[in-house]
Scaffold this motif. Structure first.
Motif: not given
Length: 202
Positions: A140-151, A171-182
């Motif tokens: 809603a604030l215009g940012f992109g985000s992702a959840l990542t985990s792994g071994k 559980l996971c990492f939450v990454s948030i930032g300005t979308i720099a790619g498609p």
């Protein structure tokens, strides 16, 4: 007296927000990240998650820039534990993951101890709702985000770095930032692919 929102308008807005959320890989998240006020709105959204018994069975740990090096080393140590023959290039790739997004948080769930009234599964659902609320607010604030985990999530080095207690799980990492790619969208499943109606008995 507080004016009630137009349910038709707010419903359409909520639907657009929910379906507009997309996972944007951390390597495509650039500065600037959320400012302090935006960060408080994102974190505050987590508090609206269902929480049976008001246990607050989850928490988030911010990983600021000065702490990224320590996280990078925890990732590298976790890889060494899994693969003593890991190459220098593989270790460098593991470290690099700590530096990708401008805002990085670790989501932690408190699963409790066996026999408690609120089971671990319900605590996990609450944590998932808190995370989704944050992702939606970031969108809603215009940012992109992702959840990542792994071994590395349940590794000794990572658990030690974040001082996780015995009943806690990363559980996971939450990454948030300005979308720099498609943003690469995915096909959403149709409702009838995941909903069934319970048949009445004879």
């Amino acid at each position: 007296m507080t004016q009630q929102p137009d349910t038709a308008v707010s419903g359409e807005w909520a639907e657009a927000l929910i379906h507009g959320r997309r996972t944007v890989l951390p390597k495509r998240l650039a500065a600037p990240g959320p400012d302090p006020m935006q960060l408080q709105r994102i974190l505050g959204a987590a508090a609206a998650a269902p929480d049976h018994g008001e246990l607050l069975p989850w928490r988030f740990v911010l990983v600021p820039e000065p702490a990224r090096g320590a996280l990078a080393e925890a990732f590298a140590q976790a890889l060494r534990e899994r693969d003593a023959q890991a190459s220098g290039e593989q270790l460098a790739q593991a470290r690099e993951k700590a530096f990708r997004a401008p805002l990085l948080l670790l989501a932690v769930a408190d699963l409790g101890e066996g026999g408690e009234a609120i089971p671990a599964t319900e605590r996990l659902v609450s944590a998932g709702c808190a995370i989704q609320n944050m992702l939606l607010m970031a969108t809603a604030l215009g940012f992109g985000s992702a959840l990542t985990s792994g071994k590395a999530m349940d590794s000794g080095p990572l658990r030690a770095l974040f001082s996780l207690r015995a009943q806690e799980r990363a559980l996971c990492f939450v990454s948030i930032g300005t979308i720099a790619g498609p943003k690469r969208g995915r096909t959403r499943p149709a409702v009838d692919a995941y909903v069934r109606v319970l048949e009445a008995g004879p």
